[in-house]
Design a protein around this motif. Structure first.
Motif, mmCIF file in Angstrom:
data_model
loop_
_atom_site.group_PDB
_atom_site.id
_atom_site.type_symbol
_atom_site.label_atom_id
_atom_site.label_comp_id
_atom_site.label_asym_id
_atom_site.label_seq_id
_atom_site.Cartn_x
_atom_site.Cartn_y
_atom_site.Cartn_z
ATOM 1 N N GLY A 1 -10.372 -5.197 18.935
ATOM 2 C CA GLY A 1 -9.963 -4.391 20.088
ATOM 3 C C GLY A 1 -8.728 -3.567 19.851
ATOM 4 N N ASN A 2 -8.016 -3.811 18.771
ATOM 5 C CA ASN A 2 -6.836 -3.032 18.455
ATOM 6 C C ASN A 2 -7.239 -1.745 17.737
ATOM 7 N N GLY A 3 -6.253 -0.911 17.492
ATOM 8 C CA GLY A 3 -6.483 0.339 16.777
ATOM 9 C C GLY A 3 -5.543 0.451 15.593
ATOM 10 N N LEU A 4 -6.063 0.913 14.474
ATOM 11 C CA LEU A 4 -5.275 1.062 13.242
ATOM 12 C C LEU A 4 -4.950 2.530 13.035
ATOM 13 N N LEU A 5 -3.662 2.813 12.833
ATOM 14 C CA LEU A 5 -3.198 4.163 12.519
ATOM 15 C C LEU A 5 -2.746 4.176 11.068
ATOM 16 N N THR A 6 -3.450 4.942 10.243
ATOM 17 C CA THR A 6 -3.107 5.056 8.826
ATOM 18 C C THR A 6 -2.452 6.422 8.592
ATOM 19 N N VAL A 7 -1.396 6.430 7.802
ATOM 20 C CA VAL A 7 -0.648 7.655 7.530
ATOM 21 C C VAL A 7 -0.473 7.755 6.020
ATOM 22 N N LEU A 8 -0.788 8.916 5.464
ATOM 23 C CA LEU A 8 -0.674 9.134 4.027
ATOM 24 C C LEU A 8 0.053 10.466 3.775
ATOM 25 N N ASP A 9 1.076 10.376 2.910
ATOM 26 C CA ASP A 9 1.821 11.567 2.529
ATOM 27 C C ASP A 9 0.997 12.338 1.491
ATOM 28 N N HIS B 1 1.192 -1.042 22.942
ATOM 29 C CA HIS B 1 2.412 -1.435 22.218
ATOM 30 C C HIS B 1 2.091 -1.709 20.757
ATOM 31 N N LEU B 2 3.102 -1.527 19.930
ATOM 32 C CA LEU B 2 2.974 -1.681 18.487
ATOM 33 C C LEU B 2 2.961 -3.166 18.137
ATOM 34 N N GLU B 3 1.934 -3.608 17.393
ATOM 35 C CA GLU B 3 1.829 -5.019 17.031
ATOM 36 C C GLU B 3 2.213 -5.282 15.577
ATOM 37 N N LEU B 4 1.734 -4.475 14.666
ATOM 38 C CA LEU B 4 1.912 -4.747 13.243
ATOM 39 C C LEU B 4 2.108 -3.431 12.506
ATOM 40 N N TRP B 5 2.942 -3.472 11.451
ATOM 41 C CA TRP B 5 3.175 -2.278 10.638
ATOM 42 C C TRP B 5 3.656 -2.728 9.262
ATOM 43 N N ASN B 6 3.542 -1.852 8.297
ATOM 44 C CA ASN B 6 4.054 -2.157 6.968
ATOM 45 C C ASN B 6 5.362 -1.399 6.725
ATOM 46 N N ARG B 7 5.933 -1.657 5.581
ATOM 47 C CA ARG B 7 7.275 -1.108 5.324
ATOM 48 C C ARG B 7 7.268 0.414 5.172
ATOM 49 N N GLY B 8 6.103 0.973 4.788
ATOM 50 C CA GLY B 8 6.069 2.422 4.604
ATOM 51 C C GLY B 8 5.913 3.208 5.896
ATOM 52 N N PHE B 9 5.589 2.541 7.017
ATOM 53 C CA PHE B 9 5.331 3.264 8.258
ATOM 54 C C PHE B 9 6.590 3.939 8.802
ATOM 55 N N PRO B 10 7.719 3.248 8.959
ATOM 56 C CA PRO B 10 8.895 3.944 9.503
ATOM 57 C C PRO B 10 9.396 5.047 8.576
ATOM 58 N N GLY B 11 9.281 4.838 7.236
ATOM 59 C CA GLY B 11 9.727 5.875 6.322
ATOM 60 C C GLY B 11 8.849 7.109 6.374
ATOM 61 N N ALA B 12 7.545 6.908 6.603
ATOM 62 C CA ALA B 12 6.643 8.057 6.649
ATOM 63 C C ALA B 12 6.967 8.962 7.825
ATOM 64 N N LEU C 1 0.825 -1.201 0.000
ATOM 65 C CA LEU C 1 0.000 0.000 0.000
ATOM 66 C C LEU C 1 0.863 1.257 0.000
ATOM 67 N N PHE C 2 0.314 2.325 -0.605
ATOM 68 C CA PHE C 2 0.990 3.614 -0.543
ATOM 69 C C PHE C 2 0.864 4.222 0.849
ATOM 70 N N GLU C 3 -0.198 3.852 1.547
ATOM 71 C CA GLU C 3 -0.377 4.367 2.896
ATOM 72 C C GLU C 3 0.539 3.634 3.866
ATOM 73 N N ALA C 4 0.944 4.347 4.898
ATOM 74 C CA ALA C 4 1.705 3.736 5.996
ATOM 75 C C ALA C 4 0.716 3.305 7.065
ATOM 76 N N LEU C 5 0.789 2.012 7.469
ATOM 77 C CA LEU C 5 -0.168 1.445 8.412
ATOM 78 C C LEU C 5 0.555 0.908 9.633
ATOM 79 N N ALA C 6 -0.117 1.000 10.773
ATOM 80 C CA ALA C 6 0.395 0.417 12.012
ATOM 81 C C ALA C 6 -0.793 0.043 12.886
ATOM 82 N N VAL C 7 -0.682 -1.100 13.574
ATOM 83 C CA VAL C 7 -1.732 -1.584 14.469
ATOM 84 C C VAL C 7 -1.200 -1.534 15.892
ATOM 85 N N PHE C 8 -1.961 -0.891 16.787
ATOM 86 C CA PHE C 8 -1.583 -0.763 18.189
ATOM 87 C C PHE C 8 -2.562 -1.553 19.046
#
Length: 780
Positions: free
Chosen positions: A527-535, A446-457, A434-441
């Motif tokens: 019960g988790n939360g998704l944080l989506t980040v888009l440039d 604590h951080l459970e899941l993320w994609n490759r674009g999340f740290p770069g974003a 995905l073009f979006e940066a995703l992370a699941v908390f």
């Protein structure tokens, strides 16, 4: 010489007598010898009998000498028989003790003096031999001098048996006393009947059960515990048990302590005379049995509702229950439970139906599976079948030696598991693509899941995320990359809102490197939360450019509106002037015109009319596309309205050699602009007239469908292909460069469609080459 014969006779007689005497003597001697031999044999036989007899004779003379066989010495443990009675006690400890010898000597002397017999029992010291001594005065034929004859008996075995019997009798007496005490203290009623089947003995529990005062009263009054059942009294049942010599057990109801109880009564014939009986209160047992049966029925009813197959086998490996899913899993025929099918037979049936794994040696495999009954722990196996079915088999041994077998069809679960794994891999690949940066908390932050674009974003180190940091630690790293580090609190609030408050929240933040990020927190179902980040840096720039262009378009639209308003005046005024002047010329105001000039003036008038109509069409079409078409709606009676339109085109229809059929029910009222609707219908009817050859037919039908009004204009003319119809519907449109107008076919059809749609209706066409065209107007 005369006396010689007489002498000879005398001599002969004497010799005869001598011979006879000699023969008699010899015969007598021979008889005595035989008697002596017989006596000797008899004496030997008697001595042998005495030697083998259980008793040994001991002769004690008056001087104390004794005569006895050698066996007597062996009984006493002596090397040989002593000469005197006093020597029976040896100095080396063999023989009798001194006290025993003194007592024996005293009794022997008393017998010798008084002829009174005596009895004495002694035990040889140092051995377990017990001797019984019976002494009497010896017969004169045996010893004429007043000797004593003592018969010695070895009763060692009898003494041991007697001791054992005494011990057994004492033990039996003690056991009997304990048994009587046990029977008396037994909590269950017990009784004993004699040969006449009357009560002789009852215990305390019996007395309390019948409510008597004492056992004697019960026996005296013959109070029975069990009532007459089926015409047989308790004594009759006991008599029947005595006659059969077999115990009789029955379950009856009796009144115990003023309460009806269920008891198990047993009448037991004894070895001797009499019948023993006892009663066991099984009321609680029966109640438990009823509860157990009810529980078992409820359990089996519940098991029948399960989707998992369950079967029960007893200790003999026979099936006593199987629910319907178990029948389906192993394809068992009906009646296997009623037939008490064994575990091994069930496996054989399942094998014939292909419901067990394929094995090379089925008998060995079956014997191995049958060992489940001997196991102490549950056993679980996975059975893959030939039809791609996967069974999960669980065997649960029962305490009574039986077995519970559970069969679960895991085919769908395994397929779902494989699908889930595929979905997880797909999700991971999708996240990373995905073009979006995703992370699941997680809810704990604590951080459970993320994609490759999340740290770069966010501009953080990817290795930091490998430790699944807490949100606070991650926000500290992100704050250093923001244009305003304090704005990181907005990101934290968004994460908290998605995980704890379960609410969606959005935000925008500026990075120190000039980038603009849009982020949103979305609560997930788990019960988790998704944080989506888009440039959105590029889109923001494009948005600004679009705003500028939109402002320019709005200005252009205003220019176009003014242009249309001006064109409406600028086009109509010259055309009106040209038409007026042409009419003046044709009327002779400028003088008489030649026939040729008059023909030119008529041509000018006709061209002005057509040009005026086309200009109005262009202006109306442009206003409709621009949303500026003015409508003055009013109520219209549709059938007369359409009839007037058809009458206006009657001359053209007749000139074209066509026939027209107008159908419709009167009374249909619609709300529309009569001028614009007339133009739309007229354009469609004009196209139908032009597209129909001579001899063709036209149809105008007014109807209603699903509450809407329909006007159908159909012809059987040349028709159009789908491509031609599409081009006709396009009419006039903007040129590809956006700066001019591109014309397509005529303007009648596009204008009619615009006019119908302006009334909130639809215009639909159906046309085929050489099959005619049908136009359907639908108005609300």
């Amino acid at each position: 010489m005369d006396s010689s014969p007489a002498l000879l006779a005398v001599v002969g007689l004497l010799l005869a007598l001598w011979t006879a005497a000699a023969v008699w003597v010899m015969l007598r001697a021979s008889g005595r010898e035989q008697k002596t031999v017989a006596s000797r044999k008899a004496a030997l036989r008697m001595a042998r009998m005495l030697e083998e007899s259980p008793a040994i004779p001991v002769l004690v003379r008056t001087d104390g000498r004794i005569e006895a066989p050698d066996r007597f010495a062996r009984w006493l443990g002596l090397a040989k028989v002593p000469e005197f009675l006093s020597e029976l006690a040896d100095l080396d400890g063999s023989g009798l003790s001194e006290q025993q010898v003194e007592e024996l000597t005293r009794k022997v002397r008393r017998t010798q003096k008084t002829a009174k017999p005596f009895r004495m029992s002694i035990t040889v010291p140092g051995s377990r031999r017990a001797l019984s001594l019976n002494g009497t005065l010896a017969d004169p034929a045996v010893s004429p001098s007043g000797a004593a004859l003592v018969w010695v008996f070895d009763y060692s075995e009898s003494q041991q048996e007697l001791s054992q019997l005494r011990e057994d009798a004492a033990r039996a007496q003690d056991d009997f006393g304990a048994l009587v005490g046990l029977i008396e203290a037994a909590p269950m009623p017990m009784w004993f009947r004699g040969a006449d089947m009357k009560l002789r003995l009852v215990n305390r529990a019996y007395v309390e059960a019948v409510g008597a005062e004492s056992a004697d009263q019960v026996v005296a009054d013959q109070v029975e515990l069990v009532e007459t059942v089926g015409g047989r009294s308790a004594s009759q049942v006991a008599q029947q048990a005595a006659d059969r010599r077999q115990p009789i057990e029955r379950i009856v109801s009796a009144t115990i302590d003023n309460a009806r109880r269920t008891i198990r009564v047993t009448d037991l014939p004894l070895v001797g005379e009499g019948i023993a009986g006892y009663a066991v209160d099984i009321e609680e047992m029966e109640e438990q049995a009823r509860e157990f049966r009810a529980f078992r029925e409820a359990q089996r009813s519940m098991l029948d509702q399960l989707s998992i197959g369950v079967a029960q086998f007893d200790a003999q490996h026979r099936m006593n229950f199987a629910n319907q899913p178990f029948h389906r899993v192993f394809s068992l025929p009906p009646g296997v439970v009623n037939d008490r099918t064994t575990f091994e037979q069930m496996l054989l049936i399942a094998r014939e139906n292909g419901r067990i794994p394929e094995v090379r040696d089925f008998p060995a495999w079956r014997n191995e599976v049958a060992r489940w009954f001997l196991s102490d722990e549950p056993h679980e196996e996975a059975w893959p079948l030939s039809d791609s079915t996967h069974l999960r088999i669980i065997s649960q041994p029962l305490p009574d030696g039986g077995l519970v077998m559970i069969a679960e069809d895991r085919t769908e679960q395994l397929a779902l598991s494989a699908m889930r794994d595929t979905l997880l891999r797909t999700r991971t690949a999708t996240f990373d693509s995905l073009f979006e940066a995703l992370a699941v908390f997680a809810p704990d932050g604590h951080l459970e899941l993320w994609n490759r674009g999340f740290p770069g974003a966010w501009g953080v180190d990817p290795e930091m995320l490998d430790g699944h940091p807490q949100a606070e630690d991650l926000l500290e790293s992100i704050a250093a990359n923001l244009a305003d580090p304090k704005s990181v609190a907005i990101v934290g609030n968004t994460i908290r809102s998605a995980t704890l408050d379960r609410k969606k929240r959005e935000g925008r933040i500026e990075m120190a490197d000039g980038r603009t990020l849009d982020f949103a927190g979305v609560p997930l179902p788990d019960g988790n939360g998704l944080l989506t980040v888009l440039d959105v840096t590029a889109s923001r720039q494009a948005e600004e450019a679009l705003r500028e262009r939109n402002r320019a378009l709005e200005e252009a639209d205003a220019v176009m509106t003014r242009f249309l308003a001006n064109m409406s005046y600028e086009f109509r005024t010259p055309l009106t002037s040209i038409g007026g002047f042409a009419e003046l010329l044709s009327s002779g105001v400028a003088g008489e015109l030649t026939p040729q000039a008059l023909e030119y003036v008529q041509a000018i008038t006709l061209s002005v009319g057509k040009l005026t109509e086309q200009v109005e069409n262009v202006l109306d079409l442009s206003q409709s596309e621009a949303g500026l078409m003015p409508l003055r709606k009013q109520k219209i009676d549709l059938l007369p309205f359409v009839t007037d339109i058809v009458r206006a085109e009657e001359e053209r229809i007749v000139e074209a050699g066509l026939t027209l059929d107008l159908k419709g029910d009167p009374g249909k009222i619609i709300n529309a602009d009569p001028q614009q609707l007339r133009r739309a219908i007229t354009n469609l009817l004009d196209n139908a007239i032009k597209g129909t050859p001579k001899g063709g037919k036209l149809l105008v039908d007014i109807g209603r469908k699903r509450g809407d009004t329909r006007i159908v204009i159909a012809d059987n003319g040349t028709g159009m292909s789908q491509h031609e119809l599409a081009r006709a519907l396009e009419g006039i449109r903007m040129a590809p460069d956006g700066k001019g107008i591109e014309r397509r076919q005529g303007l009648g059809i596009p204008l009619a469609r615009q006019l119908v749609e302006a009334h909130g209706g639809t215009l639909e066409f159906q046309s085929r080459r050489n099959a005619g065209t049908t136009a359907t107007i639908t108005l609300p």
